[in-house]
Enzyme design. Structure first.
Site, PDB file in Angstrom:
ATOM      1  N   LYS A 138       0.740  -1.191  -0.089  1.00  0.00           N
ATOM      2  CA  LYS A 138       0.005  -0.123   0.148  1.00  0.00           C
ATOM      3  C   LYS A 138       0.867   1.202   0.062  1.00  0.00           C
ATOM      4  O   LYS A 138       0.399   2.364  -0.746  1.00  0.00           O
ATOM      5  CB  LYS A 138      -0.970   0.039   1.305  1.00  0.00           C
ATOM      6  CG  LYS A 138      -2.158  -0.990   0.912  1.00  0.00           C
ATOM      7  CD  LYS A 138      -3.255  -0.941   2.057  1.00  0.00           C
ATOM      8  CE  LYS A 138      -4.319  -2.032   1.577  1.00  0.00           C
ATOM      9  NZ  LYS A 138      -5.234  -1.885   2.740  1.00  0.00           N
ATOM     10  N   LYS A 151      -6.174 -11.456  -5.681  1.00  0.00           N
ATOM     11  CA  LYS A 151      -7.465 -11.933  -4.744  1.00  0.00           C
ATOM     12  C   LYS A 151      -8.479 -10.649  -5.047  1.00  0.00           C
ATOM     13  O   LYS A 151      -8.115  -9.687  -5.383  1.00  0.00           O
ATOM     14  CB  LYS A 151      -6.937 -11.724  -3.428  1.00  0.00           C
ATOM     15  CG  LYS A 151      -6.750 -10.206  -2.856  1.00  0.00           C
ATOM     16  CD  LYS A 151      -6.620 -10.139  -1.362  1.00  0.00           C
ATOM     17  CE  LYS A 151      -6.135  -8.489  -1.071  1.00  0.00           C
ATOM     18  NZ  LYS A 151      -5.984  -8.200   0.531  1.00  0.00           N
ATOM     19  N   LYS A 210     -11.289  -4.844  -2.289  1.00  0.00           N
ATOM     20  CA  LYS A 210     -11.978  -3.444  -2.526  1.00  0.00           C
ATOM     21  C   LYS A 210     -11.384  -2.489  -3.272  1.00  0.00           C
ATOM     22  O   LYS A 210     -11.622  -1.773  -3.886  1.00  0.00           O
ATOM     23  CB  LYS A 210     -12.230  -3.177  -1.043  1.00  0.00           C
ATOM     24  CG  LYS A 210     -13.394  -3.847  -0.169  1.00  0.00           C
ATOM     25  CD  LYS A 210     -13.340  -3.232   1.016  1.00  0.00           C
ATOM     26  CE  LYS A 210     -13.223  -4.517   2.237  1.00  0.00           C
ATOM     27  NZ  LYS A 210     -13.603  -4.155   3.558  1.00  0.00           N
TER      28      LYS A 210
HETATM   29  P1  TYM Z   1     -10.852  -6.420   5.388  1.00  0.00           P
HETATM   30  O1  TYM Z   1     -11.805  -5.472   5.935  1.00  0.00           O
HETATM   31  O2  TYM Z   1      -9.713  -6.110   4.435  1.00  0.00           O
HETATM   32  O3  TYM Z   1     -11.348  -7.891   5.379  1.00  0.00           O
HETATM   33  C1  TYM Z   1     -12.350  -8.462   6.041  1.00  0.00           C
HETATM   34  C2  TYM Z   1     -12.003 -10.055   5.621  1.00  0.00           C
HETATM   35  O4  TYM Z   1     -12.330 -10.486   4.614  1.00  0.00           O
HETATM   36  C3  TYM Z   1     -11.080 -11.074   4.063  1.00  0.00           C
HETATM   37  N1  TYM Z   1     -10.884 -11.406   2.770  1.00  0.00           N
HETATM   38  C4  TYM Z   1     -10.844 -12.066   1.749  1.00  0.00           C
HETATM   39  N2  TYM Z   1     -11.042 -13.758   2.077  1.00  0.00           N
HETATM   40  C5  TYM Z   1     -11.038 -14.299   0.871  1.00  0.00           C
HETATM   41  N3  TYM Z   1     -10.868 -14.042  -0.433  1.00  0.00           N
HETATM   42  C6  TYM Z   1     -10.517 -12.443  -0.517  1.00  0.00           C
HETATM   43  N4  TYM Z   1     -10.614 -12.055  -1.799  1.00  0.00           N
HETATM   44  C7  TYM Z   1     -10.807 -11.756   0.593  1.00  0.00           C
HETATM   45  N5  TYM Z   1     -10.691 -10.382   0.703  1.00  0.00           N
HETATM   46  C8  TYM Z   1     -10.982 -10.148   1.937  1.00  0.00           C
HETATM   47  C9  TYM Z   1      -9.961 -10.695   4.943  1.00  0.00           C
HETATM   48  O5  TYM Z   1      -8.887 -11.878   5.020  1.00  0.00           O
HETATM   49  C10 TYM Z   1     -10.797 -10.393   6.377  1.00  0.00           C
HETATM   50  O6  TYM Z   1     -10.618 -11.734   7.019  1.00  0.00           O
HETATM   51  N6  TYM Z   1      -6.755  -6.137   9.010  1.00  0.00           N
HETATM   52  C11 TYM Z   1      -8.321  -6.602   8.325  1.00  0.00           C
HETATM   53  C12 TYM Z   1      -9.307  -6.205   9.664  1.00  0.00           C
HETATM   54  C13 TYM Z   1      -9.172  -6.288  11.087  1.00  0.00           C
HETATM   55  C14 TYM Z   1      -8.928  -7.423  11.816  1.00  0.00           C
HETATM   56  C15 TYM Z   1      -8.661  -7.296  13.281  1.00  0.00           C
HETATM   57  C16 TYM Z   1      -9.169  -8.808  11.508  1.00  0.00           C
HETATM   58  C17 TYM Z   1      -8.711  -5.400  11.886  1.00  0.00           C
HETATM   59  N7  TYM Z   1      -8.374  -5.990  12.904  1.00  0.00           N
HETATM   60  C18 TYM Z   1      -8.649  -8.299  14.076  1.00  0.00           C
HETATM   61  C19 TYM Z   1      -9.173  -9.868  12.448  1.00  0.00           C
HETATM   62  C20 TYM Z   1      -8.850  -9.647  13.720  1.00  0.00           C
HETATM   63  C21 TYM Z   1      -8.778  -6.156   7.308  1.00  0.00           C
HETATM   64  O7  TYM Z   1      -8.511  -5.281   6.872  1.00  0.00           O
HETATM   65  O8  TYM Z   1      -9.756  -6.945   6.753  1.00  0.00           O
END
Ligand code: TYM
Length: 332
Positions: A112, A195, A198
């Site tokens: 990023k 992947k 967003k």
């Molecule tokens: P975020 O908001 O980007 O995504 C939310 C969840 O969706 C999963 N994900 C996917 N899984 C499979 N295939 C894909 N293409 C795909 N895109 C997204 C992500 O792995 C995630 O589980 N940093 C985290 C948010 C967070 C968090 C936490 C997660 C903040 N604090 C504590 C777990 C525990 C994030 O940006 O997820």
């Protein structure tokens, strides 16, 4: 009961199928067997510039979708991160036992910050995974259901928990990633090696839960498929077709083998047509329930406030013992 914690960012107008299949679907399943805490991580959503009114709206839409896909406020504690101030409080302490080089090695930060340019990347983007560790450790979570892209962040959370415990005494549970391989990386329909994300450059590769299903159908029909015409599951040689099969299987509940057998002798067009129907049937009721929650924002906010209260009780207990171990003065 063992504890689970996970979070999702309110950075888009809708969750996409990757979010749902990689993570959120498992959140719903785990509330049956675990003491479940789930969080809309709005603090994490301001690291790269944002619009305040839009953030608040997206936070509500995120929560509404989570209830709509089956999170039950009686069985899961769902809350908004900024309503529990213990998260940034613990993050500061964890930041002070994180190495600068260690944080610099996070691949999501590297990707990023490279994209935005070093001078335009915030310090918040850099410390993001430390706040994520605080999220998890405050709840003494045993398991964290996420997609494959979060593996490295979870590794850091484990390292920080272990380090804190050995420096100051046993305080945090060491969290294990809960990554379900089959759907841990749903790929972009236009680029089946990347992947679904967003922040992808084109919306054509992403299926949003809240978009018009006719639009999803169009995207599925124009999904990039692979050379040859046989429908087989092989992520190496047929990543496009395999991704479509994965999505179909996860939503329809039919196994990949069963689908491959059913599509023997048929073409990619048939698979896409059927998948479009499967997706449509799946999202329609979710969209309706989401609208229901959003029609009564006061009630939605109340549900979230009561989630935050329950979360805070747990978070405050953990923070108090961490502060005490570190040598801070008692709370006044
Ligand atoms: P975020 O908001 O980007 O995504 C939310 C969840 O969706 C999963 N994900 C996917 N899984 C499979 N295939 C894909 N293409 C795909 N895109 C997204 C992500 O792995 C995630 O589980 N940093 C985290 C948010 C967070 C968090 C936490 C997660 C903040 N604090 C504590 C777990 C525990 C994030 O940006 O997820």
């Amino acid at each position: 009961r063992p504890r689970v914690f996970s979070g999702i960012q309110p950075t888009a107008d809708s969750f996409h199928l990757g979010n749902y299949l990689g993570a959120v679907r498992h959140w719903v399943a785990l509330q049956e067997t675990h003491d479940a805490f789930y969080c809309v991580v709005d603090l994490h959503a301001i690291t790269a510039g944002h619009d305040p009114a839009l953030l608040r709206q997206r936070t509500r839409v995120a929560a509404a979708q989570l209830f709509a896909v089956g999170l039950d406020p009686d069985r899961s504690t769902l809350f908004v991160q900024s309503q529990v101030p213990e998260h940034p409080q613990l993050a500061w302490v964890l930041g002070c036992i994180t190495g600068f080089g260690e944080a610099s090695r996070m691949t999501q930060f590297k990707d990023k910050s490279q994209k935005h340019g070093n001078d335009r990347s915030s310090v918040g983007l850099f410390t993001y995974p430390i706040l994520q560790a605080a999220d998890i450790l405050l709840y003494q979570a045993n398991a964290v259901p996420v997609g494959e892209d979060q593996r490295q962040h979870l590794e850091l959370s484990r390292d920080l928990a272990q380090r804190f415990n050995s420096l100051f005494g046993q305080t945090f549970t060491i969290p294990a990633p809960h990554i379900v391989k089959d759907t841990a990386k749903i790929t972009d329909l236009q680029d089946p090696t990347a992947k679904m994300s967003k922040s992808s450059s084109s919306p054509a590769g992403i299926i949003d839960l809240l978009e018009d299903p006719a639009r999803s159908a169009k995207k599925i029909k124009s999904a990039v498929t692979d050379t040859g015409r046989e429908i087989v599951f092989d992520t190496e040689t047929k990543p496009g077709v395999s991704n479509l099969l994965t999505i179909h299987s996860a939503l329809s509940g039919r196994s990949i083998d069963e689908l491959v057998a059913a599509f023997a002798g048929r073409g990619y067009g048939d698979l896409k047509k059927e998948l479009a129907e499967v997706v449509t049937d799946f999202v329609r009721p979710i969209q309706e329930r989401t609208r229901g929650y959003l029609d009564d924002p006061a009630q939605l906010d109340k549900l979230l406030a009561s989630g935050a209260e329950k979360a805070r009780a747990v978070a405050a207990t953990t923070l108090r013992s961490a502060y005490e171990r570190v040598g801070f003065f008692p709370p006044v």
